[in-house]
Design a protein around this motif. Sequence first.
Motif, PDB file in Angstrom:
ATOM      1  N   SER A   1       1.046  -8.437   0.317  1.00  0.00           N
ATOM      2  CA  SER A   1      -0.445  -7.844  -0.160  1.00  0.00           C
ATOM      3  C   SER A   1      -0.881  -7.114  -0.170  1.00  0.00           C
ATOM      4  O   SER A   1      -1.231  -6.277  -0.027  1.00  0.00           O
ATOM      5  N   ARG A   2      -0.817  -6.845   2.304  1.00  0.00           N
ATOM      6  CA  ARG A   2      -1.146  -6.215   2.477  1.00  0.00           C
ATOM      7  C   ARG A   2      -1.033  -4.588   3.205  1.00  0.00           C
ATOM      8  O   ARG A   2      -1.348  -3.328   2.738  1.00  0.00           O
ATOM      9  N   ALA A   3       0.538  -5.018   2.644  1.00  0.00           N
ATOM     10  CA  ALA A   3       1.324  -3.609   2.501  1.00  0.00           C
ATOM     11  C   ALA A   3       1.005  -2.686   1.368  1.00  0.00           C
ATOM     12  O   ALA A   3       0.899  -1.807   1.479  1.00  0.00           O
ATOM     13  N   LEU A   4       0.687  -4.123  -0.036  1.00  0.00           N
ATOM     14  CA  LEU A   4       0.317  -3.168  -0.918  1.00  0.00           C
ATOM     15  C   LEU A   4      -1.488  -2.800  -1.290  1.00  0.00           C
ATOM     16  O   LEU A   4      -1.191  -1.559  -1.875  1.00  0.00           O
ATOM     17  N   GLY A   5      -1.589  -2.817  -0.296  1.00  0.00           N
ATOM     18  CA  GLY A   5      -3.699  -2.236  -0.516  1.00  0.00           C
ATOM     19  C   GLY A   5      -3.917  -3.788  -0.418  1.00  0.00           C
ATOM     20  O   GLY A   5      -5.231  -3.174  -1.719  1.00  0.00           O
TER      21      GLY A   5
END
Length: 233
Positions: free
Chosen positions: A80-84
């Motif tokens: 999720s964080r990698a997607l922003g």
Amino acid sequence: MLGYRPRRRDLFLEALLHRSFLPITDGTWTSNERLEFLGDAILNFLVADHLYRSMPDQEEGELTKLRSRLVNRRILAQRSRALGLNTVLLLSASAAQSLDSGSESIVADAFESVIGAIYLDGGLEEAREFVDRTLLSAVDLTSVAALDDNYKSALLEYAQSRSLGIPRYNVLKEEGPEHDRRFTIEVTLGSDPYGIGSGRSKKDAEQAAAAQALEKIHKELPLSTEPPISNVP
């Protein structure tokens, strides 16, 4: 950001709206909890389907453990964080502070709610493409399969931290000839059943049962609480 062009933008606004933001709205908005519920079910199905097709030699107990590793909150939060997604969530100030402090639940739930939104907006195959691209293709399944995990230790640590006593493992079934036995074991905390697992040895079945129990616990815990997951990235 998502690699997907929404048709119904309202679904994706809902997918990014945490329940803590509702008091700030005019009362007509909906939090992402229902989409998270739907996305969780779809994600588990798609991961199970992928593992079943790509690992034909793995036993049910091993597939259960692999699925649990892939859909645990830590990995979902990372993706999720990698997607922003953490940068566009609608949150209260206190929830935003929790997010900045490293809370995994809020962003992991957002990942699942986005899957639910994509499913409703574009159908199962669009959801499958998203999961394949953002999760399954981003994780080395061989490395995940080779992890020396210990779900029993993680479950014991959780139970002791909550004064729930020691998890009890009960054999429900023993099947098959001596050279190919299969065990089905249930784990309980107190008097409540928490998970069932099977395997070719009691040890494997107990680990599978503990993995299922931890998966259940993840879904029941408050947002700010995380049970320990030993040796899971």
